[in-house]
Enzyme design. Structure first.
Site, PDB file in Angstrom:
ATOM      1  N   PHE A 194       1.392   5.313   0.755  1.00 34.51           N
ATOM      2  CA  PHE A 194       0.770   6.106   1.435  1.00 34.51           C
ATOM      3  C   PHE A 194       1.292   7.605   1.210  1.00 34.51           C
ATOM      4  CE2 PHE A 194       0.349   2.394   3.790  1.00 34.51           C
ATOM      5  CZ  PHE A 194      -0.790   2.218   4.475  1.00 34.51           C
ATOM      6  N   THR A 234       0.823  -1.077   0.058  1.00 37.61           N
ATOM      7  CA  THR A 234       0.053  -0.068  -0.046  1.00 37.61           C
ATOM      8  C   THR A 234       0.853   1.278  -0.017  1.00 37.61           C
ATOM      9  OG1 THR A 234      -2.038  -0.950   1.153  1.00 37.61           O
ATOM     10  CG2 THR A 234      -1.697   1.433   1.036  1.00 37.61           C
TER      11      THR A 234
END
Length: 361
Positions: free
Chosen positions: A263, A261
């Site tokens: 960010f 992921t």
């Protein structure tokens, strides 16, 4: 020399090295405090945290590392040293998408170190507002996952927010099945965020095919529910397990081994070049045939690599879209600046979201 004597000599050397390390750490801290004094004498509102400076330092740390400690481990130690020294100058307040125990909190601490004040927020808009109103210095929000795609709430916030992207962090996401001590056969319900359930769908289908899957607001909330409810489990990370006193029943149950992921770190100020940067844009095309093709030509013409493009509704009318573009390079790099100047003249709407050090992962 006996084994005990050999070990004794090594321990003496370790004690001496520890003393040297401690002395050097305090010398570094004193230097940081001197920087603060000089800056404050020139400007009472001086900025102490410099993302590009930290990125350069960590890059050099990895380049000169000769082991046996790995590059990431050495970089992590230096990150904590810089975090502690920065706190002596001026402690940072960082807002993150909570609650406590989420991957976003882990990213905030990974990027800023544990000497910051990390504050949990209940939603992505709340993180933006906390930074916009200067209650927090920076915010951390998720923007995309390698298997599940973009987080639309984050992209949509940039349509109206004045904040800049100051950095990015990529985190390998390892999902664990957490719960009270029990066999898998005793589990009746699994709690998790909807994205985590999706990222572990294959494992759940194979090992818990008849168990109810309940989507909740966050993995940390899932862990809390699992800690309070019998015959349940949660999909979450190590921080949530520690926070709620759960055991790891199964490790790394994500379907994609390289599940990652990305960010974003958001703030109120732009970032200077670090030597390895990205630039993010928000643009729209004019209403004409081949609009997007022509809009992207300046990037190709100046040899600028585009790493991502994503479309979102503009909120200005039905079937009207804007495009989020990531490209390699800093807005101040000569070729990037030329390409952006041409693109700005061609675009129906043009907004630079920020240039920032790119993540090493």
């Amino acid at each position: 020399m006996s084994e005990e004597e050999q070990l004794g000599e090594i321990r003496k050397r370790i004690d001496a090295l520890d003393e040297q390390i401690q002395d050097l750490l305090n010398q570094r801290a004193e230097a940081a405090m001197e920087v603060a004094r000089i800056k404050l004498a020139a400007d009472p509102n001086a900025v102490f945290y410099r993302p590009e400076r930290e990125a350069e330092v960590l890059r050099r740390v990895k380049e000169r590392n000769r082991g046996p400690l790995g590059d990431e481990e050495v970089a992590r130690l230096f990150r904590e040293i810089m975090s502690a020294c920065l706190a002596l100058e001026r402690p940072l307040k960082v807002a993150y998408l909570g609650p406590e125990g989420t991957f976003t909190q882990a990213v905030a601490l990974k990027h800023f170190g544990h000497s910051v004040s990390a504050v949990s927020m209940t939603s992505i808009p709340d993180v933006f507002q906390e930074v916009e109103t200067e209650v927090a210095d920076y915010g951390v929000v998720p923007v995309e996952n390698s298997s599940e795609g973009v987080i639309n709430h984050t992209l949509d916030m940039f349509l109206s927010s004045p904040l800049k992207i100051c950095g990015e962090v990529s985190l390998r996401i390892h999902h664990n099945l957490l719960g009270r001590p029990q066999a898998l056969e005793g589990i009746r319900t699994v709690f998790s965020h909807q994205q985590s359930l999706a990222q572990c769908r294959g494992w759940l289908d194979r090992h818990l095919p008849f168990v109810e899957r309940v989507a909740v607001g966050s993995n940390a909330e899932a862990a809390r529910l699992a800690a309070e409810t019998e015959h349940t489990a949660a999909i979450a990370g190590d921080m949530a397990a520690e926070l709620y006193g759960l055991e790891t029943l199964e490790s790394n149950i994500e379907d994609e081994a390289d599940n990652t992921t990305r960010f974003l770190v958001i703030g109120r100020r732009g970032t200077q070049p670090s030597g390895s940067d990205k630039t993010s844009l928000l643009v729209s095309t004019r209403n004409e045939s081949g609009g997007l093709y022509h809009l992207l030509q300046p990037l190709a013409g100046h040899g600028i690599s585009m790493t991502r493009i994503e479309s979102r509704p503009s909120r200005r009318g039905n079937w009207d879209y804007v495009f989020f573009i990531d490209l390699l390079g800093h807005r101040d790099d000569p070729e990037v600046a030329k390409a952006l100047g041409e693109l700005r003249d061609m675009a129906g709407m043009y907004k630079e979201l920020g240039s920032y050090p790119q993540s090493a992962l």
